[in-house]
Design a protein around this motif. Structure first.
Motif, PDB file in Angstrom:
ATOM      1  N   SER B 226       0.821  -1.296   0.021  1.00  0.00           N
ATOM      2  CA  SER B 226       0.014   0.106  -0.131  1.00  0.00           C
ATOM      3  C   SER B 226       0.748   1.189  -0.133  1.00  0.00           C
ATOM      4  CB  SER B 226      -0.874   0.027   1.167  1.00  0.00           C
ATOM      5  OG  SER B 226      -1.857   0.834   1.222  1.00  0.00           O
ATOM      6  N   GLY B 227       0.530   2.233   0.673  1.00  0.00           N
ATOM      7  CA  GLY B 227       1.067   3.607   0.812  1.00  0.00           C
ATOM      8  C   GLY B 227       2.535   3.665   1.195  1.00  0.00           C
ATOM      9  N   GLY B 228       2.716   2.480   2.106  1.00  0.00           N
ATOM     10  CA  GLY B 228       4.110   2.726   2.741  1.00  0.00           C
ATOM     11  C   GLY B 228       5.194   1.970   1.441  1.00  0.00           C
ATOM     12  N   VAL B 248      -2.869  -2.696  -2.743  1.00  0.00           N
ATOM     13  CA  VAL B 248      -3.526  -1.456  -2.021  1.00  0.00           C
ATOM     14  C   VAL B 248      -3.834  -1.795  -0.483  1.00  0.00           C
ATOM     15  CG1 VAL B 248      -5.745  -1.875  -2.668  1.00  0.00           C
ATOM     16  CG2 VAL B 248      -5.153   0.636  -2.246  1.00  0.00           C
ATOM     17  N   ILE B 249      -4.356  -2.866  -0.439  1.00  0.00           N
ATOM     18  CA  ILE B 249      -4.393  -3.395   1.229  1.00  0.00           C
ATOM     19  C   ILE B 249      -4.058  -4.606   1.248  1.00  0.00           C
ATOM     20  CG2 ILE B 249      -6.900  -3.935   0.431  1.00  0.00           C
ATOM     21  CD1 ILE B 249      -7.767  -2.844   3.175  1.00  0.00           C
TER      22      ILE B 249
END
Lengths: 291, 343
Positions: B226-228, B248-249
């Motif tokens: 994901s964002g990391g 994404v998750i």
């Protein structure tokens, strides 16, 4: 660029109409006190007793933000629907259909342009009521379209955020909207145009970790929940009680993450003032931004 | 040795139940590798046997080895997305530090974000890749309990992403290509991280990565969480190892939200299209790097060499472009993601 010319002129009054008649009572979701629905609407969905800011619809945001509530909504480009053929307990295509019928919105972001405090402005509003304001390809497309429209009009872009994060049903396409919307912010920056973010309750996940935290000025409505990870995920991970007011607008202000917490009623004036100050080059026409 | 029970990250960890450990050296086997594990144990036993019929034993070992390799080949040729998640999180896969150790000469680690602290979940520095000075940045999970704690299991705090920004800017100033290695369950979801602006740190890291006037090659070597992960992933080229995942998750968290049942993580893994093969087809990644038979964990050196070869193959084209051209092309690449090219 047909989406720029195919204007849709909304009837603000018609959009504002709700099913609940004006003479009914409702309860504040924060202090539980009774409020006359009519008073609540007149007071911008802010509780007259405790000042709690309740959610606003897309139509309400546009009506409250633009001068006299006059604006022009733009048609947003269509995107590939359900690129992963995603299905959980429900087909994603069916979910989209149901959400569209329920919310009367196409997607989780709408874009309009008009005047704020006498200045031209493009405003993008996120709809939390549409699949929790999640970010998928359509939102990315809407945000890029808003940035392009702002550049075309040499106007600032104001975005009202409200999001539960990524649209899981679009998988990695959803994650890729983070760099995509970031590129749109960079385009505004290159054009020398102000980009103002108004964070509203709640704004979390990939939206916060991309375009929502990259504003030239960061504003938040009072007590809005703003964060990367949701409070429950954090609690489950660290197994500690979260501090009082954690991830609320005032907490972010204290921690240097935003410029100001502004009451809903004061937002139009603040936005008008910021735009007048920051976008002075466009007002003074001949001066061009340094390339 | 305990199985890598941390694989799931926040809200995850359900796959740990399916781990099976066999005492074959230090090798950890996954549940779908059970028959291979049994064969290899038998081979081990035979090796330790000695007797007058030594020649027959050698023949038997050769026969069993061939059989176990065949089984591995069959299993790894058709890994399900759920199995790929297990392989991508395998504790014995090579980590960022090992890639750097082999591929980068004169590696000089640089520490700190100059703002608050030093986050060891993100390691980075300067060195040479095939004689070319480069900046290397990657998430590091650590390999045994102590170093995992030290590196916070590869889950970075804002300081990690701000150190990454600092190194990307340094790369831009000195005209050094940026190589990133991604292997993380995600950004650290902690009180401290939120207090210091985790979201802003990730957003600014993507922003900085997109603006670097030098080649950027991002490689997902294990789990792209994901964002990391995207914080280090907005590259001119995004590559994935054959059995790496990028999502994404986490499938566990997705299952518990959408299916209201974390046990359905396998269904979520399938629905999310998180394999390298799916993402290449969706035009979200540019290249798949083949792994050695049975995955990178069985032959880390071969996997590291393959990644080095892929970086070496991608760099010349990028080095021929000006900084402005690189930035323009990179922005254009991400600007269309989700608009078209989706099949």
């Amino acid at each position: 660029m047909s989406w720029l010319t195919d204007y849709v002129r909304p009837k603000i009054r018609g959009l504002l109409k709700r099913e609940v008649p004006d003479n009914l009572w409702t309860n504040c979701e924060s202090c539980s006190q009774m409020i006359l629905v009519k008073d609540l609407r007149k007071g911008l969905n802010v509780c007259p007793h405790c000042g709690h800011h309740m959610r606003a619809t897309v139509a309400e945001r546009f009506a409250w933000t633009f001068d006299e509530g006059v604006c022009t909504r733009i048609d947003l480009p269509k995107v590939v629907v359900d690129p992963l053929s995603f299905r959980d307990r429900k087909r994603y295509t069916d979910r989209l259909k149901d959400e569209r019928a329920k919310s009367q919105l196409d997607e989780s972001m709408a874009v309009a342009h008009g005047k704020i405090g006498g200045h031209d402005a493009v405003v993008a509003v996120m709809a939390f009521e549409f699949i929790a304001g999640t970010m998928g390809a359509a939102l990315g497309e809407a945000f890029v379209a808003a940035a392009r429209l702002a550049i075309l009009q040499k106007a600032p872009l104001v975005v009202f955020t409200a999001s539960g994060g990524a649209r899981m049903q679009e998988g990695m396409i959803s994650l890729m909207q983070m760099p995509r919307t970031t590129v749109a912010v960079q385009m505004l920056r290159d054009a020398g145009l102000p980009y103002i973010v108004v964070l509203t309750n709640p704004t979390t996940g990939g939206v916060t970790a991309s375009f929502a935290m990259l504003g030239d000025v960061q504003i938040s409505e009072p007590n809005a929940l703003i964060g990367f990870a949701g409070p429950r995920v954090i609690e489950d991970t660290v197994r500690e009680k979260l501090p009082e007011g954690f991830q609320r607008a005032e907490y972010l202000l204290d921690h240097g993450m935003i410029d100001m917490v502004t009451k809903r009623a004061d937002l139009p004036a603040m936005l008008g003032r910021l735009i007048g100050l920051l976008n002075h080059r466009q007002a003074a026409a001949p001066l061009r931004p340094a390339a | 040795m305990p199985p890598d029970g941390f694989g799931g990250g926040p809200g995850g960890g359900t796959w740990q139940d399916s781990w099976l450990c066999y005492p074959h050296g230090m090798r950890q086997f996954l549940d779908f590798e059970k028959s291979v594990a049994e064969l290899e144990n038998k081979i081990d036993e035979l090796r330790h046997m000695s007797g007058p019929d030594g020649i027959n034993i050698a023949e038997e070992i050769a026969r069993l080895t061939e059989k176990s390799e065949k089984q591995l080949r069959v299993a790894y040729a058709k890994l399900t997305p759920g199995q790929k998640v297990q392989v991508a999180r395998h504790a014995q896969r090579p980590h960022t530090a090992e890639y750097i150790g082999t591929l980068i000469q004169d590696f000089t680690p640089l520490a700190g974000d100059r703002l608050f602290g030093e986050d060891k979940a993100v390691i980075g520095g300067i060195g040479r890749f095939q004689d070319l000075p480069v900046v290397v940045i990657g998430t590091e999970r650590g390999s045994e309990l102590e170093s995992r704690l030290e590196h916070n299991f590869g889950m970075a705090r804002p300081e990690g992403y701000r150190k990454a920004q600092r190194l990307m800017e340094l790369a831009g100033r000195f005209g050094m290509p940026i190589l990133t290695f991604i292997d993380t369950a995600g950004a650290w979801p902690g009180i401290d991280a939120e207090a210091r602006g985790q979201a802003e740190a990730i957003a600014r890291s993507i922003d900085t990565c997109l603006s670097a006037p030098v080649p950027v090659i991002a490689t997902v070597i294990g789990e792209g969480g994901s964002g990391g992960a995207i914080a280090l992933g907005a590259g001119d080229r995004v590559m994935m190892l054959e059995h790496a995942i990028y999502s994404v998750i986490s499938p566990e968290a997705c299952a518990s939200i959408l299916w209201r049942d974390p046990k359905l993580a396998t269904s979520a893994a399938e629905a999310l299209k998180l394999t390298a093969q799916d993402l290449l087809q969706l035009h979200l990644v540019d290249r798949i790097i083949p792994e050695p038979l049975g995955g990178a964990q069985r032959d880390p050196e071969a996997a590291i060499r393959a990644v080095g070869d892929a970086i070496g193959a991608e760099l010349p084209d990028l080095l021929s472009l000006s900084g402005a051209m690189l930035v323009a092309q990179r922005r254009e690449k991400f600007l269309v993601m989700g608009r078209d090219g989706l099949t």
